[in-house]
Design a protein around this motif. Structure first.
Motif, PDB file in Angstrom:
ATOM      1  N   SER A 155       0.816  -1.216   0.000  1.00  0.00           N
ATOM      2  CA  SER A 155       0.000   0.000   0.000  1.00  0.00           C
ATOM      3  C   SER A 155       0.852   1.270   0.000  1.00  0.00           C
ATOM      4  O   SER A 155       0.334   2.369   0.101  1.00  0.00           O
ATOM      5  CB  SER A 155      -0.909   0.011   1.241  1.00  0.00           C
ATOM      6  N   GLY A 156       2.163   1.090  -0.087  1.00  0.00           N
ATOM      7  CA  GLY A 156       3.055   2.238  -0.056  1.00  0.00           C
ATOM      8  C   GLY A 156       3.766   2.357   1.273  1.00  0.00           C
ATOM      9  O   GLY A 156       3.285   1.879   2.299  1.00  0.00           O
ATOM     10  N   GLY A 157       4.920   2.978   1.249  1.00  0.00           N
ATOM     11  CA  GLY A 157       5.690   3.130   2.471  1.00  0.00           C
ATOM     12  C   GLY A 157       6.498   1.867   2.771  1.00  0.00           C
ATOM     13  O   GLY A 157       6.618   0.966   1.932  1.00  0.00           O
ATOM     14  N   PHE A 158       7.051   1.812   3.979  1.00  0.00           N
ATOM     15  CA  PHE A 158       7.894   0.686   4.345  1.00  0.00           C
ATOM     16  C   PHE A 158       7.513   0.139   5.720  1.00  0.00           C
ATOM     17  O   PHE A 158       7.014   0.860   6.570  1.00  0.00           O
ATOM     18  CB  PHE A 158       9.363   1.124   4.380  1.00  0.00           C
ATOM     19  N   ARG A 159       7.762  -1.141   5.893  1.00  0.00           N
ATOM     20  CA  ARG A 159       7.590  -1.793   7.193  1.00  0.00           C
ATOM     21  C   ARG A 159       8.976  -2.119   7.744  1.00  0.00           C
ATOM     22  O   ARG A 159       9.810  -2.686   7.043  1.00  0.00           O
ATOM     23  CB  ARG A 159       6.774  -3.070   7.053  1.00  0.00           C
ATOM     24  N   LYS A 160       9.214  -1.739   8.991  1.00  0.00           N
ATOM     25  CA  LYS A 160      10.500  -2.013   9.609  1.00  0.00           C
ATOM     26  C   LYS A 160      10.523  -3.443  10.134  1.00  0.00           C
ATOM     27  O   LYS A 160       9.681  -3.837  10.936  1.00  0.00           O
ATOM     28  CB  LYS A 160      10.769  -1.032  10.757  1.00  0.00           C
ATOM     29  N   LEU A 161      11.494  -4.213   9.673  1.00  0.00           N
ATOM     30  CA  LEU A 161      11.638  -5.599  10.086  1.00  0.00           C
ATOM     31  C   LEU A 161      12.928  -5.756  10.883  1.00  0.00           C
ATOM     32  O   LEU A 161      13.976  -5.248  10.488  1.00  0.00           O
ATOM     33  CB  LEU A 161      11.662  -6.513   8.864  1.00  0.00           C
ATOM     34  N   GLY A 162      12.835  -6.430  12.015  1.00  0.00           N
ATOM     35  CA  GLY A 162      14.005  -6.657  12.845  1.00  0.00           C
ATOM     36  C   GLY A 162      14.526  -8.073  12.671  1.00  0.00           C
ATOM     37  O   GLY A 162      13.765  -9.034  12.753  1.00  0.00           O
ATOM     38  N   ILE A 163      15.823  -8.215  12.420  1.00  0.00           N
ATOM     39  CA  ILE A 163      16.425  -9.532  12.232  1.00  0.00           C
ATOM     40  C   ILE A 163      17.413  -9.795  13.358  1.00  0.00           C
ATOM     41  O   ILE A 163      18.508  -9.224  13.379  1.00  0.00           O
ATOM     42  CB  ILE A 163      17.142  -9.635  10.866  1.00  0.00           C
ATOM     43  N   PRO A 164      17.069 -10.659  14.322  1.00  0.00           N
ATOM     44  CA  PRO A 164      18.014 -11.002  15.380  1.00  0.00           C
ATOM     45  C   PRO A 164      19.147 -11.874  14.819  1.00  0.00           C
ATOM     46  O   PRO A 164      19.021 -12.465  13.744  1.00  0.00           O
ATOM     47  CB  PRO A 164      17.156 -11.791  16.384  1.00  0.00           C
ATOM     48  N   THR A 165      20.228 -11.990  15.559  1.00  0.00           N
ATOM     49  CA  THR A 165      21.300 -12.898  15.179  1.00  0.00           C
ATOM     50  C   THR A 165      20.831 -14.337  15.311  1.00  0.00           C
ATOM     51  O   THR A 165      19.826 -14.620  15.959  1.00  0.00           O
ATOM     52  CB  THR A 165      22.541 -12.683  16.059  1.00  0.00           C
ATOM     53  N   VAL A 166      21.567 -15.255  14.704  1.00  0.00           N
ATOM     54  CA  VAL A 166      21.230 -16.674  14.810  1.00  0.00           C
ATOM     55  C   VAL A 166      21.219 -17.105  16.275  1.00  0.00           C
ATOM     56  O   VAL A 166      20.304 -17.780  16.740  1.00  0.00           O
ATOM     57  CB  VAL A 166      22.230 -17.532  14.005  1.00  0.00           C
ATOM     58  N   SER A 167      22.249 -16.699  17.019  1.00  0.00           N
ATOM     59  CA  SER A 167      22.335 -17.057  18.442  1.00  0.00           C
ATOM     60  C   SER A 167      21.124 -16.546  19.216  1.00  0.00           C
ATOM     61  O   SER A 167      20.549 -17.261  20.047  1.00  0.00           O
ATOM     62  CB  SER A 167      23.621 -16.495  19.058  1.00  0.00           C
TER      63      SER A 167
END
Length: 209
Positions: free
Chosen positions: A72-84
């Motif tokens: 729909s426009g714009g961006f969604r902030k996604l958080g990527i934790p480390t594997v650990s």
């Protein structure tokens, strides 16, 4: 097998958590460590996680922040934790999910064991023939605006293990880190992309305490 550490955490649970993280794959976090890289010294890495969790000395690293375009426009902030960190979060999820899941509403289908989006669609299809009206709503920036105090209050209603509460609080305040290396502190909200995030978010809306 457990040990006489301040917090009793089964090594077997850490192993099971690793297996689940491996099966889910996923990208590397801020340390650029992939699952394959983590596995190069697997026994040592898993023992280190267990030891830190059991002693209360585990502190989650910053969460890698990426922006995903919205339809729909714009961006969604996604958080990527480390594997650990994903492994540690999965340890907590394995323990608290059987406690928390029973308090969810029967019509809650997201991020729940044995439930899926396909089941939600099937129920919706049946009800479309039963009712001639529908209510649709969305909470703007729900992930970004959750109050940490209220969230922890809801979690404490159902979870009593001190070490789990300790680590959930640390995850809530772990900063974001952008591609440019800038760290963004967090006082509200939870990052989309974590293992524990969906479970704890649903607690605040489904808690009966």
């Amino acid at each position: 097998m457990t040990s006489a550490k301040p917090y009793s955490i089964a090594k077997r649970t850490v192993w099971e958590a690793y297996q689940l993280v491996k099966a889910n794959r996923g990208s590397a976090g801020i340390d650029d460590e992939t699952i394959a890289m983590f596995e190069q010294n697997l026994p040592k890495n898993l023992y280190k996680l267990w030891n830190r969790m059991s002693s209360g000395s585990y502190f989650p690293p910053p969460v890698k922040q990426v922006q995903i375009p919205k339809g729909s426009g714009g961006f969604r902030k996604l958080g990527i934790p480390t594997v650990s960190d994903r492994i540690v979060q999965t340890v907590v999820k394995l323990i608290i999910e059987p406690i928390i899941d029973p308090v969810f509403h029967p019509d809650s289908y997201g991020y729940r064991p044995g439930k899926s989006a396909k089941q939600a669609i099937a129920v919706t299809k049946v009800r479309c023939w039963r009712y001639d009206w529908v209510v649709e709503f969305d909470i703007k920036a729900a992930f970004d605006q959750i109050d940490h105090v209220l969230l922890m209050k809801a979690v404490r209603t159902h979870v009593k293990e001190n070490w789990i509460l300790l680590y959930i609080e640390r995850w809530l305040t772990a900063p974001f880190e952008t591609d440019e290396g800038v760290r963004i502190p967090r006082e509200r909200g939870t990052p989309q992309g974590g293992v524990v995030t969906p479970l704890t978010q649903k607690v605040i809306s489904n808690s009966r305490g």
